[in-house]
Design a protein around this motif. Structure first.
Motif, short mmCIF file in Angstrom:
data_model
loop_
_atom_site.label_atom_id
_atom_site.label_comp_id
_atom_site.label_asym_id
_atom_site.label_seq_id
_atom_site.Cartn_x
_atom_site.Cartn_y
_atom_site.Cartn_z
N ALA A 33 0.84 -1.20 0.00
CA ALA A 33 0.00 0.00 0.00
C ALA A 33 0.87 1.26 0.00
O ALA A 33 0.54 2.25 -0.65
CB ALA A 33 -0.95 0.00 1.20
N ALA A 34 2.00 1.21 0.73
CA ALA A 34 2.92 2.35 0.74
C ALA A 34 3.51 2.57 -0.66
O ALA A 34 3.66 3.72 -1.10
CB ALA A 34 4.04 2.13 1.76
N ASP B 174 1.99 1.85 -3.43
CA ASP B 174 0.88 2.46 -4.18
C ASP B 174 0.81 3.96 -3.90
O ASP B 174 0.63 4.76 -4.83
CB ASP B 174 -0.46 1.81 -3.82
N ARG B 175 0.96 4.34 -2.63
CA ARG B 175 0.94 5.76 -2.28
C ARG B 175 2.12 6.49 -2.92
O ARG B 175 1.97 7.63 -3.37
CB ARG B 175 0.92 5.95 -0.76
N GLU C 179 1.21 7.09 -6.48
CA GLU C 179 0.14 8.10 -6.60
C GLU C 179 0.60 9.49 -6.17
O GLU C 179 -0.14 10.46 -6.35
CB GLU C 179 -1.06 7.68 -5.75
N THR D 10 1.14 10.31 -2.99
CA THR D 10 0.55 10.63 -1.68
C THR D 10 1.33 10.01 -0.53
O THR D 10 0.86 10.04 0.61
CB THR D 10 -0.91 10.17 -1.61
N PHE D 11 2.50 9.46 -0.81
CA PHE D 11 3.31 8.87 0.26
C PHE D 11 3.72 9.97 1.23
O PHE D 11 4.13 11.06 0.83
CB PHE D 11 4.56 8.21 -0.33
N CYS E 97 -3.55 9.22 5.50
CA CYS E 97 -4.71 8.75 4.75
C CYS E 97 -6.03 9.19 5.39
O CYS E 97 -7.08 9.10 4.76
CB CYS E 97 -4.68 7.22 4.63
N PRO F 299 0.25 4.44 7.39
CA PRO F 299 -0.66 5.25 6.58
C PRO F 299 -1.19 6.50 7.30
O PRO F 299 -1.84 7.33 6.67
CB PRO F 299 -1.82 4.29 6.29
#
Length: 123
Positions: A73-74, A76-77, A80, A82-83, A87, A105
């Motif tokens: 998921a990190a 993915d961020r 995107e 948004t890391f 969230c 997150p």
């Protein structure tokens, strides 16, 4: 994103994911190698010990799988852009928090809220 270098974070996350994948594969092969203990030839304590070892291995494997999902998921961020952004509230996550856990997150305040704690930490 926080001032943490995205490429550095990506390399660290990918390295840890590789380690986790190797550990999970090793645990699975060890579990597969466990032989069912014959109750007529092995004592009760040996059987209990074997069952406990399997349970511990299963728990360890589950924890590694959870960490793997958090790190995926990190990534993915990171992709995107948004890391390093919480969230939940959208605020920047402290660099010191990300250095400890790249998969986190949430900022510290939101993490406390998610866990249902009443005390609010300092930012």
């Amino acid at each position: 994103m926080t001032d943490m270098n995205g490429d550095e974070a990506r390399r660290t996350i990918e390295r840890r994911l590789g380690e986790i994948t190797s550990l999970i594969a090793r645990l699975r092969s060890e579990d597969a190698a466990n032989v069912a203990l014959d109750q007529t030839s092995v004592g009760r304590l040996s059987r209990m010990d074997a069952l406990q070892q399997v349970a511990m291995s299963t728990g360890h494997q589950s924890a590694l799988e959870r960490e793997s999902r958090r790190l995926e998921a990190a990534l993915d961020r990171l992709n995107e852009g948004t890391f390093g952004v919480c969230c939940k509230c959208g605020e920047e996550i402290a660099r010191s928090r990300l250095e400890i856990d790249l998969g986190t997150p949430f900022c510290a305040v939101c993490q406390f809220q998610v866990e249902g704690k009443r005390v609010r930490p300092l930012r």
